[in-house]
Design a protein around this motif. Structure first.
Motif, PDB file in Angstrom:
ATOM      1  N   SER A 156       0.807  -1.222   0.000  1.00 52.01           N
ATOM      2  CA  SER A 156       0.000   0.000   0.000  1.00 52.01           C
ATOM      3  C   SER A 156       0.838   1.270   0.000  1.00 52.01           C
ATOM      4  CB  SER A 156      -0.921   0.007   1.216  1.00 52.01           C
ATOM      5  OG  SER A 156      -0.157  -0.190   2.392  1.00 52.01           O
ATOM      6  N   GLU A 157       2.074   1.196   0.485  1.00 55.50           N
ATOM      7  CA  GLU A 157       2.930   2.379   0.509  1.00 55.50           C
ATOM      8  C   GLU A 157       3.248   2.885  -0.895  1.00 55.50           C
ATOM      9  OE1 GLU A 157       4.652   4.470   3.161  1.00 55.50           O
ATOM     10  OE2 GLU A 157       2.671   3.821   3.814  1.00 55.50           O
ATOM     11  N   ALA A 158       3.055   2.061  -1.908  1.00 50.53           N
ATOM     12  CA  ALA A 158       3.240   2.509  -3.289  1.00 50.53           C
ATOM     13  C   ALA A 158       2.283   3.664  -3.613  1.00 50.53           C
ATOM     14  CB  ALA A 158       3.017   1.357  -4.266  1.00 50.53           C
ATOM     15  N   LEU A 159       1.161   3.728  -2.904  1.00 49.01           N
ATOM     16  CA  LEU A 159       0.160   4.771  -3.157  1.00 49.01           C
ATOM     17  C   LEU A 159       0.601   6.158  -2.720  1.00 49.01           C
ATOM     18  CD1 LEU A 159      -3.078   2.865  -2.063  1.00 49.01           C
ATOM     19  CD2 LEU A 159      -2.135   3.108  -4.370  1.00 49.01           C
ATOM     20  N   VAL A 160       1.673   6.257  -1.946  1.00 53.49           N
ATOM     21  CA  VAL A 160       2.099   7.574  -1.482  1.00 53.49           C
ATOM     22  C   VAL A 160       2.685   8.429  -2.606  1.00 53.49           C
ATOM     23  CG1 VAL A 160       2.380   6.903   0.926  1.00 53.49           C
ATOM     24  CG2 VAL A 160       4.338   6.802  -0.618  1.00 53.49           C
ATOM     25  N   ILE A 161       2.787   7.892  -3.803  1.00 54.23           N
ATOM     26  CA  ILE A 161       3.188   8.713  -4.951  1.00 54.23           C
ATOM     27  C   ILE A 161       1.969   9.426  -5.559  1.00 54.23           C
ATOM     28  CG2 ILE A 161       5.223   7.347  -5.513  1.00 54.23           C
ATOM     29  CD1 ILE A 161       2.173   7.126  -7.729  1.00 54.23           C
ATOM     30  N   LEU A 162       0.763   9.061  -5.153  1.00 51.79           N
ATOM     31  CA  LEU A 162      -0.446   9.639  -5.741  1.00 51.79           C
ATOM     32  C   LEU A 162      -0.604  11.148  -5.545  1.00 51.79           C
ATOM     33  CD1 LEU A 162      -3.050   6.780  -5.158  1.00 51.79           C
ATOM     34  CD2 LEU A 162      -1.797   7.374  -7.264  1.00 51.79           C
ATOM     35  N   PRO A 163      -0.006  11.776  -4.519  1.00 51.68           N
ATOM     36  CA  PRO A 163      -0.089  13.241  -4.460  1.00 51.68           C
ATOM     37  C   PRO A 163       0.524  13.924  -5.690  1.00 51.68           C
ATOM     38  CG  PRO A 163       0.468  12.398  -2.312  1.00 51.68           C
ATOM     39  CD  PRO A 163       0.539  11.225  -3.272  1.00 51.68           C
ATOM     40  N   TYR A 164       1.336  13.220  -6.433  1.00 46.24           N
ATOM     41  CA  TYR A 164       1.845  13.740  -7.707  1.00 46.24           C
ATOM     42  C   TYR A 164       0.678  14.041  -8.655  1.00 46.24           C
ATOM     43  CZ  TYR A 164       4.094  13.664 -12.318  1.00 46.24           C
ATOM     44  OH  TYR A 164       4.517  13.980 -13.591  1.00 46.24           O
ATOM     45  N   PHE A 165      -0.384  13.254  -8.560  1.00 46.08           N
ATOM     46  CA  PHE A 165      -1.520  13.384  -9.471  1.00 46.08           C
ATOM     47  C   PHE A 165      -2.671  14.210  -8.911  1.00 46.08           C
ATOM     48  CE2 PHE A 165       0.496   9.313 -10.586  1.00 46.08           C
ATOM     49  CZ  PHE A 165       0.774   9.551 -11.923  1.00 46.08           C
ATOM     50  N   THR A 166      -2.908  14.094  -7.614  1.00 44.18           N
ATOM     51  CA  THR A 166      -4.070  14.772  -7.024  1.00 44.18           C
ATOM     52  C   THR A 166      -3.817  15.099  -5.552  1.00 44.18           C
ATOM     53  OG1 THR A 166      -6.435  14.576  -6.460  1.00 44.18           O
ATOM     54  CG2 THR A 166      -5.186  12.526  -6.570  1.00 44.18           C
ATOM     55  N   PRO A 167      -4.208  16.286  -5.116  1.00 42.26           N
ATOM     56  CA  PRO A 167      -4.060  16.623  -3.694  1.00 42.26           C
ATOM     57  C   PRO A 167      -4.972  15.771  -2.804  1.00 42.26           C
ATOM     58  CG  PRO A 167      -5.220  18.376  -4.862  1.00 42.26           C
ATOM     59  CD  PRO A 167      -4.735  17.401  -5.896  1.00 42.26           C
ATOM     60  N   ALA A 168      -6.005  15.169  -3.381  1.00 43.91           N
ATOM     61  CA  ALA A 168      -6.906  14.308  -2.602  1.00 43.91           C
ATOM     62  C   ALA A 168      -6.181  13.084  -2.066  1.00 43.91           C
ATOM     63  CB  ALA A 168      -8.089  13.874  -3.462  1.00 43.91           C
ATOM     64  N   ALA A 169      -5.041  12.754  -2.650  1.00 40.50           N
ATOM     65  CA  ALA A 169      -4.271  11.598  -2.186  1.00 40.50           C
ATOM     66  C   ALA A 169      -3.641  11.847  -0.817  1.00 40.50           C
ATOM     67  CB  ALA A 169      -3.194  11.249  -3.206  1.00 40.50           C
ATOM     68  N   VAL A 170      -3.413  13.089  -0.468  1.00 40.95           N
ATOM     69  CA  VAL A 170      -2.785  13.386   0.829  1.00 40.95           C
ATOM     70  C   VAL A 170      -3.682  12.896   1.966  1.00 40.95           C
ATOM     71  CG1 VAL A 170      -1.915  15.176   2.369  1.00 40.95           C
ATOM     72  CG2 VAL A 170      -1.348  15.251  -0.072  1.00 40.95           C
ATOM     73  N   PRO A 171      -4.921  13.367   2.077  1.00 41.89           N
ATOM     74  CA  PRO A 171      -5.764  12.809   3.136  1.00 41.89           C
ATOM     75  C   PRO A 171      -6.121  11.344   2.873  1.00 41.89           C
ATOM     76  CG  PRO A 171      -7.041  14.335   1.797  1.00 41.89           C
ATOM     77  CD  PRO A 171      -5.609  14.456   1.357  1.00 41.89           C
ATOM     78  N   GLY A 172      -6.165  10.957   1.607  1.00 41.22           N
ATOM     79  CA  GLY A 172      -6.498   9.572   1.270  1.00 41.22           C
ATOM     80  C   GLY A 172      -5.512   8.567   1.826  1.00 41.22           C
ATOM     81  N   VAL A 173      -4.214   8.778   1.586  1.00 44.05           N
ATOM     82  CA  VAL A 173      -3.227   7.820   2.110  1.00 44.05           C
ATOM     83  C   VAL A 173      -3.112   7.921   3.629  1.00 44.05           C
ATOM     84  CG1 VAL A 173      -1.919   7.552  -0.033  1.00 44.05           C
ATOM     85  CG2 VAL A 173      -1.199   9.272   1.618  1.00 44.05           C
ATOM     86  N   PHE A 174      -3.280   9.131   4.174  1.00 39.75           N
ATOM     87  CA  PHE A 174      -3.231   9.290   5.628  1.00 39.75           C
ATOM     88  C   PHE A 174      -4.365   8.514   6.300  1.00 39.75           C
ATOM     89  CE2 PHE A 174      -4.862  11.745   9.333  1.00 39.75           C
ATOM     90  CZ  PHE A 174      -3.867  11.385  10.228  1.00 39.75           C
ATOM     91  N   ILE A 175      -5.580   8.702   5.818  1.00 38.07           N
ATOM     92  CA  ILE A 175      -6.736   8.019   6.411  1.00 38.07           C
ATOM     93  C   ILE A 175      -6.639   6.507   6.184  1.00 38.07           C
ATOM     94  CG2 ILE A 175      -9.258   7.740   6.267  1.00 38.07           C
ATOM     95  CD1 ILE A 175      -9.306  10.847   5.733  1.00 38.07           C
ATOM     96  N   GLY A 176      -6.181   6.109   5.000  1.00 37.97           N
ATOM     97  CA  GLY A 176      -5.993   4.679   4.730  1.00 37.97           C
ATOM     98  C   GLY A 176      -4.982   4.068   5.677  1.00 37.97           C
ATOM     99  N   CYS A 177      -3.886   4.766   5.916  1.00 33.84           N
ATOM    100  CA  CYS A 177      -2.862   4.286   6.841  1.00 33.84           C
ATOM    101  C   CYS A 177      -3.405   4.252   8.266  1.00 33.84           C
ATOM    102  CB  CYS A 177      -1.625   5.174   6.756  1.00 33.84           C
ATOM    103  SG  CYS A 177      -0.273   4.609   7.802  1.00 33.84           S
ATOM    104  N   LEU A 178      -4.127   5.284   8.651  1.00 39.83           N
ATOM    105  CA  LEU A 178      -4.705   5.344   9.999  1.00 39.83           C
ATOM    106  C   LEU A 178      -5.657   4.168  10.227  1.00 39.83           C
ATOM    107  CD1 LEU A 178      -5.024   6.963  12.655  1.00 39.83           C
ATOM    108  CD2 LEU A 178      -6.883   8.209  11.532  1.00 39.83           C
ATOM    109  N   ILE A 179      -6.539   3.918   9.276  1.00 36.22           N
ATOM    110  CA  ILE A 179      -7.487   2.801   9.404  1.00 36.22           C
ATOM    111  C   ILE A 179      -6.734   1.468   9.448  1.00 36.22           C
ATOM    112  CG2 ILE A 179      -9.336   1.519   8.232  1.00 36.22           C
ATOM    113  CD1 ILE A 179     -10.322   4.307   7.197  1.00 36.22           C
TER     114      ILE A 179
END
Length: 168
Positions: free
Chosen positions: A44-67
């Motif tokens: 799942s850590e591969a997804l942390v590159i997604l902020p390159y594409f969209t700012p929505a990835a910042v809260p997305g990966v944070f919340i995913g990691c938190l859960i």
């Protein structure tokens, strides 16, 4: 921008972030034996590159990691600081989005610098901090540096279809 466009963008941001969070959880929890502990590899850590594409990835990966951490770890310190390490990495990746192949560096560094201390303090891991930095670093380099960059190259081809802002 009119009210309808603002609302539409907010919905898109929320949906993208929620989808990224859900994918993060699905790529972490079933692989718990390798996703948690002193030697860890989170696909799942591969997804942390997604902020390159969209700012929505910042809260997305944070919340995913938190859960994921809530479901896979029982120690509050790990849940909080582990998730914050991912958030720091995602924010810094977003800030580096103009430098395509540098977006993988902040998540690797934030996890290498934070997670070994969490493992020591929260779980009493007996290994030397420098050794845990090496083991966590190897997992992060493989997950983010290799898988994340492969994902970045793949998604670059479909960037407009997946991440483009739609007109209302």
């Amino acid at each position: 921008m009119n009210k309808k466009e603002v609302s539409s963008r907010a919905v898109l941001f929320t949906v993208q972030g929620a989808l990224i969070a859900a994918i993060y959880v699905v790529l972490t929890v079933p692989f718990a034996p390798i996703a948690f502990g002193p030697i860890q590899f989170r696909i799942s850590e591969a997804l942390v590159i997604l902020p390159y594409f969209t700012p929505a990835a910042v809260p997305g990966v944070f919340i995913g990691c938190l859960i994921s951490n809530l479901l896979g770890s029982g120690v509050v310190l790990d849940i909080v600081l582990g998730s914050l390490a991912t958030l720091i990495g995602a924010v810094c990746s977003y800030l580096l989005r103009k430098h395509k192949f540098l977006v993988c560096v902040p998540p690797i560094l934030s996890n290498v610098l934070i997670i070994p201390w969490v493992l020591r303090v929260a779980y009493g891991a007996p290994d030397a901090i420098w050794w845990m930095m090496v083991t966590v670093g190897i997992g992060e380099v493989l997950a983010v540096g290799v898988l994340g960059n492969a994902l970045l190259v793949l998604l670059e081809k479909y960037r407009v279809m997946i991440f483009a802002q739609r007109k209302v």
